[in-house]
Write an enzyme that holds these catalytic residues in place. Structure first.
Site, mmCIF file in Angstrom:
data_model
loop_
_atom_site.group_PDB
_atom_site.id
_atom_site.type_symbol
_atom_site.label_atom_id
_atom_site.label_comp_id
_atom_site.label_asym_id
_atom_site.label_seq_id
_atom_site.Cartn_x
_atom_site.Cartn_y
_atom_site.Cartn_z
ATOM 1 N N GLU A 266 0.780 -1.227 0.000
ATOM 2 C CA GLU A 266 0.000 0.000 0.000
ATOM 3 C C GLU A 266 0.816 1.284 0.000
ATOM 4 O O GLU A 266 0.392 2.292 -0.576
ATOM 5 C CB GLU A 266 -0.941 0.008 1.222
ATOM 6 C CG GLU A 266 -1.985 -1.091 1.222
ATOM 7 C CD GLU A 266 -2.997 -0.933 0.100
ATOM 8 O OE1 GLU A 266 -3.407 0.219 -0.184
ATOM 9 O OE2 GLU A 266 -3.363 -1.942 -0.520
ATOM 10 N N SER B 118 -47.520 -31.738 40.273
ATOM 11 C CA SER B 118 -47.155 -32.017 41.667
ATOM 12 C C SER B 118 -45.910 -31.284 42.131
ATOM 13 O O SER B 118 -45.621 -31.272 43.330
ATOM 14 C CB SER B 118 -46.962 -33.524 41.864
ATOM 15 O OG SER B 118 -48.207 -34.190 41.737
#
Length: 825
Positions: free
Chosen positions: A90, A492
């Site tokens: 770059e 229950s």
């Protein structure tokens, strides 16, 4: 001569005028654009869009939310050779220019003229920083001029390493990866510091065109770009010829790697995501928050695995519902198989597969499985697959593979090492999976996605911290969180709250109730209610302790009638159990109201911790992207009296605390612990004895027609509840109960959660006495009475001493009364 002089002066004049005009225009542009340029200091304040990450309490990644994958790093954490790769690609003169590289611009122009494309790029890294952080992507002269001005300004105010660091954390590198560290994870599943030279060069080639040079989408083109960057690195002296030759000939190894989570906890991760969005809005996805949950990674994984295994086991007991799809023989051409399977999703650990051949003679089925390829299913792994008819009825046991599958069937399979072992047929003529294995082809087991669903919630009893939560078989299948959203009848498992109310009102474990038929007429509905025990039998006078561990329904109904429905509802409110969906009739005693699994787990945690309030929570801490603490869960303090929080002072920072007040009588809770331990020792929860512990209390639950099945169990430290049922209530099957569906899941989870933990029993409070009683009458036993047992009572509720008439005098062989010890024992 004079003509030449005049011409020279004319050119000089034009040159000066041109320079002046250019200077004026440049200055004008600068003066025009300068007020709109952002200050460089803003660069340092910009928050990089970083995803939300959710971790377990033991720092295992659970989930990541956000469009962009980014993991900011400092320049010191990036290898020098990786920096050189990006500079070569770059901006090789990055450390030499002042933000704008005139030579670089000229080189880019020459490359464009000579090759038709720009390899190295004309923009400097500083210019790209200016563009990426501040400017739009518009290709205009004004935007480019702004870019140059900003680059010059950035170079004046920031050092080169800081600029390069900003660049490497911001750039887009394809596949949702922003920044070098995220790209290393996405393409190579490793941190940037562990990449090879070839891999580093590959990443350095991406900023120019993340799609065109993507090593996953176009490996060949990406390889050309990589090798050009390697040649640039060699020419610039960053690498040797040998390093270049080795790296440029390396194979391309990039592949897509999703965020690697370490714990299956999708439901609670979604809860955390919702909470973060409610706190911070959409910034939750971009500002880099880190959320640490209360869950333990090992416990959570155990919960996920236990729930899936339990639901699969239930599903297999009820037979094979057939393939999920069918294709013709023409569609089974090898080149079609991969695309064919792409249309069927993976569900949890289950993989879609298509049957390509059934070989009865060899006892195997050949398949093509998604992401696996060619594989086989040994017949022994499908022997469970009786044909499903109803929840209570299946077809005959299959004798060969073709009794189950046909060519073209699409089914779900699981790797055989992950599949539960099935009972082996005693017929020695049937081969084992190992004997039917085909070299180089993996073995799979036949499965199907369970229709039944479930939930598991585990709480730290004294704090309410969620240790594990699973809201269903698979979050990818449905995001519905049954742990917190499913309102179901508890059956229950509701009874312990009824019995605790009774104990607080003076009933005892020795109180006798008649377990006998009872009939209620409802004049409004013109119906008659004839409740029964699950066995269909009646057992006569029964102590409350036995009635609880044997889950006797008729005793619970008579108990609620004595206590009063309104009184019981008020007691439930005292325990902070939701009552808005509770029945206001005697069916309440059998758990006919509606509670979520979380509601029930919280209620059991109140019992487990000795009767103190519990507020479940799951977020332990929240930190920002810089590691600064934004929230820490307050400490929990259990309080009996004087429970007002301390006054905060301005001079001393006080840590936040959460005060949990007592909700239930300590002695009554202690007695209930004892009664619920008998559910494990003697009653419907005996399977939990497999843990080999003496500190487990619990209660099973099954509603009418086995539509909902439960098990809730705890010791003094941890309370865990499991529910199993269909999303649309329907019978699970006549032989299915809480003990057969929910309890095995609870047991598998608790084996991990309690591993290595010492026994934890509730300490015995003052005011508790043990008395020998007659189990038939519940009264104090006579001295020397056979069959007498010890029972635990609150001091004021203990059976009164026997009167003289109830205790006949005993004499020894000389006619004297027995000694004191004989009278007592």
């Amino acid at each position: 001569m004079s003509h030449l002089l005049r011409t020279s002066r004319l050119f000089a004049w034009f040159f000066v005028v041109g320079i002046s005009i250019a200077t004026i225009l440049t200055s004008g542009f600068y003066l025009y654009l300068r007020p709109g340029l952002p200050p460089v200091e803003k660069l340092l304040d910009i928050k990089l869009q970083t995803p939300l990450r959710v971790y377990s309490a033991d720092d295992k990644l659970i989930a990541e939310f956000g469009e962009k994958r980014r993991a900011p790093v400092t320049i010191e954490q990036i290898p020098t050779i990786q920096l050189h790769a990006f500079l070569a690609a770059e901006d090789a003169r990055f450390y030499e220019h002042f933000g704008v590289d005139i030579k670089g611009l000229m080189r880019a122009a020459i490359e464009l003229i000579s090759t038709g494309q720009i390899q190295s790029g004309g923009s400097t890294i500083t210019m790209q920083v200016a563009k990426n952080y501040f400017l739009s992507r518009d290709r205009t002269f004004i935007r480019k001029f702004n870019e140059i001005l900003l680059a010059l300004q950035i170079e004046r105010e920031l050092d080169k390493n800081r600029i390069l660091e900003l660049y490497l954390n911001k750039i887009y590198l394809g596949n949702r990866a922003y920044g070098i560290e995220a790209a290393a994870q996405v393409y190579y599943d490793k941190p940037v510091a562990e990449l090879s030279l070839a891999q580093m060069a590959m990443l350095a080639g991406l900023p120019k065109a993340p799609s065109a040079y993507n090593p996953i989408a176009d490996p060949q083109r990406a390889g050309v770009r990589r090798n050009w960057i390697l040649s640039r690195m060699r020419d610039l002296g960053y690498i040797t010829d040998d390093a270049f030759n080795l790296a440029s000939s390396a194979p391309i190894t990039a592949s897509y790697n999703a965020p690697s989570t370490e714990v299956d906890a999708d439901h609670i991760a979604e809860m955390a995501r919702n909470e973060m969005v409610s706190r911070y809005g959409d910034a939750a996805y971009t500002d880099g928050y880190t959320v640490t949950l209360t869950i333990d990674g090992d416990n959570q994984q155990a919960a996920t695995d236990a729930l899936r295994s339990g639901l699969e086991a239930y599903d297999r007991r009820h037979g094979f519902r057939g393939p999920i799809g069918q294709v013709s023989d023409e569609a089974l051409a090898p080149e079609n198989l991969s695309g064919l399977m792409a249309g069927y999703p993976r569900v949890a650990d289950l993989i879609p597969a298509v049957v390509t051949n059934v070989v009865d003679e060899e006892g195997k089925t050949e398949i093509y499985a998604r992401s696996v390829g060619s594989a086989i299913i040994p017949f022994e792994t499908m022997s469970w697959a009786r044909r499903y008819k109803t929840e209570d009825l299946t077809g005959p046991e299959p004798e060969k593979p073709s009794d189950v599958l046909s060519s073209g069937d699409i089914v779900y399979v699981k790797a055989i090492n992950d599949a539960p072992q099935t009972a082996q047929n005693e017929d020695s003529t049937k081969s084992s999976p190992e004997e039917t294995a085909t070299p180089n082809r993996p073995q799979m087991a036949l499965f199907q996605v369970p229709k039944a669903q479930g939930a598991l919630i585990s709480l730290e009893a004294k704090t309410g911290a969620i240790q594990a939560l699973s809201g269903g078989y698979s979050f990818s299948q449905t995001k519905y969180n049954r742990a917190t959203q499913a309102r179901r009848q508890p059956g229950s498992t509701f009874k312990p709250f009824l019995y605790l109310s009774a104990l607080e009102q003076g009933k005892t474990p020795a109180t006798i109730y008649n377990d006998a038929p009872i009939v209620f007429d409802d004049s409004e509905l013109e119906t008659t209610w004839r409740p029964q025990n699950s066995s269909g039998q009646f057992y006569g006078p029964t102590r409350l302790r036995e009635a609880l561990y044997r889950s006797r329904n008729l005793v619970s109904i008579r108990l609620l009638r004595d206590l009063g429905i309104e009184s019981t509802i008020n007691y439930l409110k005292q325990l902070k159990i939701p009552t808005e969906n509770m029945q206001k009739d005697l069916s309440l005693s059998l758990g006919s109201g509606l509670l979520t699994p979380m509601d029930l787990a919280r209620g059991f945690a109140v019992i487990a911790n000795g009767g103190f309030d519990v507020k479940p929570y799951y977020i332990k801490s929240i930190k920002d992207v810089n590691g600064k603490s934004l929230y820490t869960a307050p400490d929990t303090v259990l309080c009996d009296q004087d429970c007002e929080p301390p006054q905060k002072t301005d001079t001393q920072a006080q840590p936040e605390i959460r005060i949990m007040k007592r909700l239930a009588d300590e002695r009554s809770v202690y007695i209930l612990h004892s009664m619920m331990r008998d559910v494990i020792r003697l009653g419907t929860g005996r399977r939990a004895l497999a843990l080999g512990r003496d500190d487990i209390s619990g209660k099973t639950g099954t509603t009418n027609e086995q539509r909902d099945t439960w098990f809730g169990g705890f010791n003094h430290d941890i309370a865990t509840t499991v529910w199993v049922g269909f999303d649309q209530p329907a019978p699970l099957g006549r032989r299915e109960f809480g003990a057969s569906t929910a309890l095995p899941i609870w047991l598998d989870y608790m084996a991990t959660a309690l591993q290595g933990e010492p026994s934890s029993l509730m300490p015995r409070p003052n005011g508790i006495v043990n008395v020998r009683i007659d189990p038939e009458t519940g009264k104090r036993a006579r001295a020397g009475a056979e069959g007498a047992i010890f029972e635990v009572f609150r001091e004021e509720d203990a059976p009164p001493p026997l009167t003289a008439e109830e205790t006949p005098a005993e004499t020894d062989s000389n006619g004297d009364n027995g000694d004191l010890s004989r009278q007592i024992f």
